[in-house]
Design a protein around this motif. Structure first.
Motif, short mmCIF file in Angstrom:
data_model
loop_
_atom_site.label_atom_id
_atom_site.label_comp_id
_atom_site.label_asym_id
_atom_site.label_seq_id
_atom_site.Cartn_x
_atom_site.Cartn_y
_atom_site.Cartn_z
N ASP A 210 97.88 43.99 53.31
CA ASP A 210 98.26 43.59 51.96
C ASP A 210 97.15 43.99 50.99
OD1 ASP A 210 100.61 42.41 52.87
OD2 ASP A 210 99.61 40.51 53.27
N SER A 211 97.45 44.89 50.07
CA SER A 211 96.46 45.33 49.10
C SER A 211 96.38 44.39 47.90
CB SER A 211 96.78 46.75 48.63
OG SER A 211 96.72 47.65 49.71
N VAL A 212 97.52 43.87 47.44
CA VAL A 212 97.58 42.95 46.30
C VAL A 212 98.55 41.83 46.66
CG1 VAL A 212 97.94 42.70 43.83
CG2 VAL A 212 97.20 44.90 44.75
N VAL A 213 98.16 40.58 46.37
CA VAL A 213 98.98 39.41 46.70
C VAL A 213 98.95 38.43 45.53
CG1 VAL A 213 99.35 37.50 48.33
CG2 VAL A 213 98.36 39.66 49.14
N TYR A 214 100.08 37.79 45.27
CA TYR A 214 100.07 36.64 44.37
C TYR A 214 100.93 35.53 44.96
CZ TYR A 214 104.74 37.58 42.30
OH TYR A 214 106.09 37.75 42.09
N HIS A 215 100.59 34.29 44.63
CA HIS A 215 101.27 33.11 45.14
C HIS A 215 101.87 32.31 43.98
CE1 HIS A 215 98.92 33.76 48.85
NE2 HIS A 215 97.91 33.99 48.04
N ARG A 216 102.90 31.55 44.30
CA ARG A 216 103.40 30.61 43.31
C ARG A 216 102.38 29.49 43.15
NH1 ARG A 216 108.56 26.60 43.79
NH2 ARG A 216 107.23 25.79 45.44
N SER A 217 101.91 29.32 41.94
CA SER A 217 100.86 28.34 41.69
C SER A 217 101.46 26.98 41.35
CB SER A 217 99.95 28.81 40.55
OG SER A 217 100.65 28.75 39.31
N LEU A 218 100.60 25.98 41.39
CA LEU A 218 101.03 24.63 41.05
C LEU A 218 101.40 24.52 39.57
CD1 LEU A 218 101.33 21.73 42.16
CD2 LEU A 218 98.95 21.33 41.53
N TRP A 219 100.96 25.50 38.76
CA TRP A 219 101.19 25.43 37.32
C TRP A 219 102.41 26.25 36.90
CZ3 TRP A 219 97.80 21.84 37.21
CH2 TRP A 219 96.62 21.96 37.94
N THR A 220 103.28 26.60 37.85
CA THR A 220 104.48 27.36 37.52
C THR A 220 105.48 26.46 36.81
OG1 THR A 220 104.12 28.69 39.50
CG2 THR A 220 106.27 28.86 38.44
N ALA A 221 105.77 26.77 35.57
CA ALA A 221 106.67 25.92 34.78
C ALA A 221 108.11 26.08 35.25
CB ALA A 221 106.56 26.28 33.30
N GLY A 222 108.88 25.00 35.13
CA GLY A 222 110.29 25.04 35.48
C GLY A 222 110.58 24.91 36.96
N GLN A 223 109.64 24.40 37.76
CA GLN A 223 109.82 24.24 39.20
C GLN A 223 109.77 22.75 39.54
OE1 GLN A 223 110.13 27.20 41.36
NE2 GLN A 223 110.52 27.94 39.30
N PRO A 224 110.92 22.09 39.75
CA PRO A 224 110.93 20.64 39.98
C PRO A 224 110.10 20.22 41.20
CG PRO A 224 113.14 21.44 39.50
CD PRO A 224 112.29 22.65 39.69
N ASP A 225 110.12 21.01 42.28
CA ASP A 225 109.37 20.60 43.46
C ASP A 225 107.87 20.61 43.21
OD1 ASP A 225 109.64 23.36 43.16
OD2 ASP A 225 109.17 23.73 45.25
N LEU A 226 107.40 21.51 42.33
CA LEU A 226 105.99 21.52 42.00
C LEU A 226 105.62 20.34 41.11
CD1 LEU A 226 105.32 25.31 41.41
CD2 LEU A 226 104.78 23.93 43.42
N LEU A 227 106.54 19.91 40.27
CA LEU A 227 106.29 18.70 39.48
C LEU A 227 106.11 17.49 40.40
CD1 LEU A 227 108.83 19.14 36.53
CD2 LEU A 227 106.35 19.42 36.47
N ALA A 228 106.90 17.45 41.47
CA ALA A 228 106.76 16.35 42.43
C ALA A 228 105.40 16.40 43.12
CB ALA A 228 107.89 16.41 43.46
N VAL A 229 104.93 17.62 43.46
CA VAL A 229 103.62 17.75 44.09
C VAL A 229 102.52 17.29 43.14
CG1 VAL A 229 101.94 19.42 44.99
CG2 VAL A 229 104.33 19.60 45.64
N GLY A 230 102.57 17.75 41.89
CA GLY A 230 101.57 17.34 40.92
C GLY A 230 101.56 15.85 40.67
N ALA A 231 102.75 15.25 40.58
CA ALA A 231 102.82 13.80 40.37
C ALA A 231 102.25 13.04 41.57
CB ALA A 231 104.27 13.39 40.12
N ALA A 232 102.55 13.51 42.78
CA ALA A 232 102.02 12.84 43.97
C ALA A 232 100.50 12.93 44.02
CB ALA A 232 102.64 13.45 45.22
N LEU A 233 99.94 14.07 43.62
CA LEU A 233 98.49 14.21 43.61
C LEU A 233 97.84 13.26 42.59
CD1 LEU A 233 98.16 18.08 43.94
CD2 LEU A 233 97.68 16.37 45.69
#
Length: 239
Positions: free
Chosen positions: A44-67
């Protein structure tokens, strides 16, 4: 404890929970990608991940709230003597596990663009030679009072194949370098596409040159250049 000391302490513990989770996730992702690249046998020469700050992602909102809740629980255990400590790490580990389970990522090697949605879920990939167009799509959520660069949003890579099919890769947040990483991946893929196009043009030019050579008539040899084997034999016998 002062009037502002308690709220600041609770904010500090929430921030500590967020920072600790981000550090653990980054370390685990780095170790896993070194063991099993997204592109399989290709690096893999270049990689990107879905970050915790991705707007419009309900499951990430749940992760942030739990933290945040785990940080508050830790602050409560720190402030109140009878408050149990065990709920804080339990909620934090649950948020960490859910974040890793929903891990989304995209990567590019010299031959493939690969992506995966979910921990240990199937990885999909497409050959660079099958791509016709690569675009970076950015979407911002308008927040009055914030400058354009500070507004939350998401971005992703959109691929257009040679057969006119469109593919949307996983999203990530535009904050903290997310947009720059997606653009880096897009530029790397475009570079590989240019190399593939150059190889195709070179192969087509070689094929046309070979076809022209095949169509050219073979000129007969000049009589002066012909060699008479009998004369050579006679000359040898005279000696």
């Amino acid at each position: 404890m002062g009037m502002f000391a308690a709220p600041l302490m609770w904010l500090a513990f929430a921030a500590l929970a967020l920072v600790a989770e981000r550090a653990v996730v980054r370390g685990l992702r780095t170790a896993w990608l070194a063991h099993a690249p997204v592109s399989g046998e290709h690096t893999d020469s270049v990689v990107y991940h879905r970050s915790l700050w991705t707007a419009g992602q309900p499951d990430l909102l749940a992760v942030g709230a739990a933290l945040v809740v785990s940080g508050w629980l830790l602050a409560a255990a720190w402030q109140f003597a009878r408050w149990p400590l065990w709920p804080a790490p339990l909620v934090w580990l649950a948020a960490l596990g859910w974040d890793l389970w929903r891990w989304e990522r995209a990567a590019a090697s010299v031959k493939f663009v690969s992506w995966q949605r979910g921990w240990q879920h199937s990885t999909r990939r497409v050959a660079v030679s099958e791509l016709r167009e690569v675009n970076v799509v950015e979407r911002r959520f308008a927040c009055p009072g914030l400058p354009a660069w500070a507004q939350p949003g998401s971005c992703y890579l959109a691929l257009m194949l040679r057969d006119e099919k469109a593919i949307k890769l996983p999203r990530t947040g535009v904050w903290f370098g997310g947009l720059a990483r997606v653009e880096d991946l897009a530029n790397f893929v475009r570079l590989q596409m240019d190399m593939v196009a150059d190889n195709r043009r070179r192969a087509a030019a070689d094929k046309r040159a070979a076809a022209r050579r095949a169509l050219q008539p073979v000129e007969p040899a000049h009589p002066a250049t012909k060699i008479d084997p009998l004369a050579m034999h006679r000359g040898g016998s005279l000696r």
